[in-house]
Design a protein around this motif. Sequence first.
Motif, mmCIF file in Angstrom:
data_model
loop_
_atom_site.group_PDB
_atom_site.id
_atom_site.type_symbol
_atom_site.label_atom_id
_atom_site.label_comp_id
_atom_site.label_asym_id
_atom_site.label_seq_id
_atom_site.Cartn_x
_atom_site.Cartn_y
_atom_site.Cartn_z
ATOM 1 N N SER A 1 0.813 -1.216 0.000
ATOM 2 C CA SER A 1 0.000 0.000 0.000
ATOM 3 C C SER A 1 0.847 1.266 0.000
ATOM 4 O O SER A 1 1.991 1.276 0.450
ATOM 5 N N LYS A 2 0.246 2.370 -0.479
ATOM 6 C CA LYS A 2 0.917 3.658 -0.420
ATOM 7 C C LYS A 2 0.464 4.446 0.804
ATOM 8 O O LYS A 2 0.928 5.554 1.053
ATOM 9 N N SER A 3 -0.473 3.889 1.553
ATOM 10 C CA SER A 3 -1.018 4.604 2.704
ATOM 11 C C SER A 3 -0.110 4.456 3.916
ATOM 12 O O SER A 3 0.660 3.506 4.006
ATOM 13 N N LEU B 1 -7.860 -1.220 -1.655
ATOM 14 C CA LEU B 1 -9.044 -0.538 -1.114
ATOM 15 C C LEU B 1 -8.643 0.636 -0.224
ATOM 16 O O LEU B 1 -9.175 1.747 -0.353
ATOM 17 N N ILE B 2 -7.707 0.377 0.685
ATOM 18 C CA ILE B 2 -7.292 1.437 1.609
ATOM 19 C C ILE B 2 -6.719 2.622 0.820
ATOM 20 O O ILE B 2 -7.000 3.777 1.121
ATOM 21 N N ASP B 3 -5.962 2.319 -0.233
ATOM 22 C CA ASP B 3 -5.381 3.398 -1.044
ATOM 23 C C ASP B 3 -6.459 4.219 -1.745
ATOM 24 O O ASP B 3 -6.305 5.429 -1.922
ATOM 25 N N VAL C 1 -9.278 4.965 -0.517
ATOM 26 C CA VAL C 1 -9.804 5.904 0.480
ATOM 27 C C VAL C 1 -8.771 7.010 0.730
ATOM 28 O O VAL C 1 -9.111 8.182 0.809
ATOM 29 N N THR C 2 -7.500 6.595 0.819
ATOM 30 C CA THR C 2 -6.441 7.577 1.073
ATOM 31 C C THR C 2 -6.372 8.632 -0.039
ATOM 32 O O THR C 2 -6.260 9.816 0.229
ATOM 33 N N ASP C 3 -6.494 8.174 -1.294
ATOM 34 C CA ASP C 3 -6.403 9.171 -2.383
ATOM 35 C C ASP C 3 -7.764 9.785 -2.724
ATOM 36 O O ASP C 3 -7.910 10.424 -3.769
ATOM 37 N N LYS C 4 -8.732 9.541 -1.859
ATOM 38 C CA LYS C 4 -10.053 10.185 -1.964
ATOM 39 C C LYS C 4 -10.866 9.764 -3.169
ATOM 40 O O LYS C 4 -11.779 10.475 -3.578
ATOM 41 N N THR C 5 -10.527 8.623 -3.755
ATOM 42 C CA THR C 5 -11.379 8.119 -4.825
ATOM 43 C C THR C 5 -12.752 7.788 -4.249
ATOM 44 O O THR C 5 -13.782 8.026 -4.868
ATOM 45 N N ILE C 6 -12.732 7.241 -3.038
ATOM 46 C CA ILE C 6 -13.998 6.982 -2.347
ATOM 47 C C ILE C 6 -13.889 7.499 -0.915
ATOM 48 O O ILE C 6 -12.790 7.710 -0.398
#
Length: 500
Positions: free
Chosen positions: A356-358, A395-397, A399-404
Motif C-alpha cells: 500500500s501507499k497509505s 481498497l485502503i489506497d 480511500v487515502t487518495d479520496k477516490t472513495i
Amino acid sequence: MVYRQLANYQTMKLTYEPVIGLEIHGELLTNSKMFCSCSADYASAPEPNVNICPTCTGLPGAMPTVNKKATELAALVGLALNCSINKHNTFARKNYYYPDLPKGYQISQYELPIAEKGWLDVIDSSAPSEAEAQSKRIRVRRVHIEEDTAKLAHEKNYALVDFNRAGVPLLEIVSEPDMRSVEAALDYATKIRAILRYLGVNSGDMEKGVLRFEANISVRPIGSDELRTRTEIKNLNSFRALVRASQYEIERQIKIYEDGSEVMQETLGWDDVRGVTTSQRSKEDAHDYRYFPEPDLPPLQLSDAWIDSIRKQLPELPEAKTARFVKDFELKQSEARFLTSEKSLADYFERVLSISKSPAKTIHSWIAGEFMRYLNDSGLSVDDAALAPETLAKLIDMVTDKTIGASAGKTVLVELFKNGGDPAQIVKEKNLLQMTDVNAIQEIVTKILNDNPKEVDEYNAGKETLFQWFMGQVARATKGKADPNTAKELMTKGLKERKK
Ligand code: ADP
Ligand code: MG
Ligand code: ZN
C-alpha cells in the motif's frame, strides 16, 4: 475484554494485595507421543484407544524412549522465555494413582528440568498510571517436559477411559509468585499463549484443552513481603475462568483474614456455573509424590551446538516485533501490541503495508477496525480471511487518495469479504465514487442553506451543535459521497456569509 472488569476487589485492594504464581500446561505439537511412537493426534483419532501401545498404556516391561522433537520444542520455549538450558537434565517419576494414569506414575522432570530461571515482561493494567503499568518482570522458575494423562468420560455410575491422549508430550511452565494483580496474571498468560503460538509448539486452542492454567494465590497486607499460605486452582481452561477464579479466590482469602482466621493450603477446583472455587483436597507436598529418578530413561545430554541450533530457530517474538513496529512504523505501543498479538495478523499487516501507499497508521486502523470487526462477527481468524492483502491495500489506497469516502470504503470491504472481487470494479458497480468536485458540492451546500433559513439563524445565534445537523443534510443529499473536508469548508463559509 470482559475479563478486564475487575471492579469487586478493586475496593479492597488498598489494604491487601494478591500474590499470584501460574503453572501453565501446554501440549506440544509433535507427531508422536512423548515416550513411544504412537500418534499424538488424539483429536483426529477415529475412536477411543486406537493410538496406544504397551508403553503408553503402562504394561509391565514396556520401555519408554524420548521424543527428540519434543525436547527441541521444549528447549525452544525455554529460550523464548529467556531461560537457561540445562545441558544435563533428567526425568523423574511422579507417583500417584488415578485411573487416567495407567502406570501409577507420570514421567516428568523434577530436580533438573530442561530449562529454568527465565523471565517475561508483562503489563499490569491495574497500576495507577501507564508508566507504572509497563514492564513488570515476572520470573519463570522452570520449564519442564512431562506427559499428558488419558481422558476420562464420567457416566452415571461408571467411567470410561480413552488412552489416545495418554503420553502426549506436555510442557509445564512454572512462574515465580511475582504477579501482584489479576491483570498482570492475565497478561502473563496471554503472552505465554502468544509465544507458544508464535513458536508453533501449541495451537493455543483452549476450548480443546491443549493449554491449561493453574493459579496459585495468596494475599497479604500491602507493604508486606511475606509469602502467605497459598491455594492452587486447578485446570482453568480459559482466560475468563483464570480471571474469575483468581478474583473470587482473592476475595475469599481476604474475607478469611478479615474474620481473623487462617487460609488453609489446598487444591481447589473452579465451578464456572456457580462462580465459586471448591475444595478438592488438602494440598499435597512434593514429598507426597515420592519423586525419584526415572530408571528407564538416561539423562538428556544436550550439547552447546545443539542448543545453538535451537536458538537459531527462534522467530521474532511478539515483544521484539512490537518494538520494531513502534520504531519503524511510528505506531503507538497499544497499536503495535494489537497487531503483534498473533503472528498471522502481524504478517498480514506487514504484507498490506509493503504493497500500500497509505501510512502505517491508516492501515492499522483499517485492520484493527472494520477488518477485525468483520472477522469477529463471522467467527473467522485472520488465516481464514478470504481477502488478499493486495486487495485490502488497494481498497485502503482508494480511500487515502479520496477516490472513495471512508463509509464507501467500509461498504466495499464487506462486499469483498462476502463475494470477493476487485475494489475498483465494486466502486464502479455500486456507484460509490467520492464527489470531490467543489462546484457540485457547493451547489448542494447552497441549496441546503437556502432551504433551512431557521436553522441557519439558530446556528448563527450561537447554537453550534447544529453544524453536525447541516453535515448530516449533506451526507443525505449525496448518499455520503461528498468529500467531508470540502463539504465542511463550504458549509462553514456559507453559514458565516449568512450571519446577519
Ligand atoms: P510445588 O508445587 O513444587 O510445591 P511451589 O509451591 O514452590 O512448588 O510453587 C508452585 C507454584 O505456586 C509456583 O508457580 C509458585 O510461583 C506459586 N507460589 C508459591 N508460593 C506462593 C504463594 N505464597 N503465593 C502465591 N503463589 C505461590
Ligand atoms: Mg502445582
Ligand atoms: Zn504408545
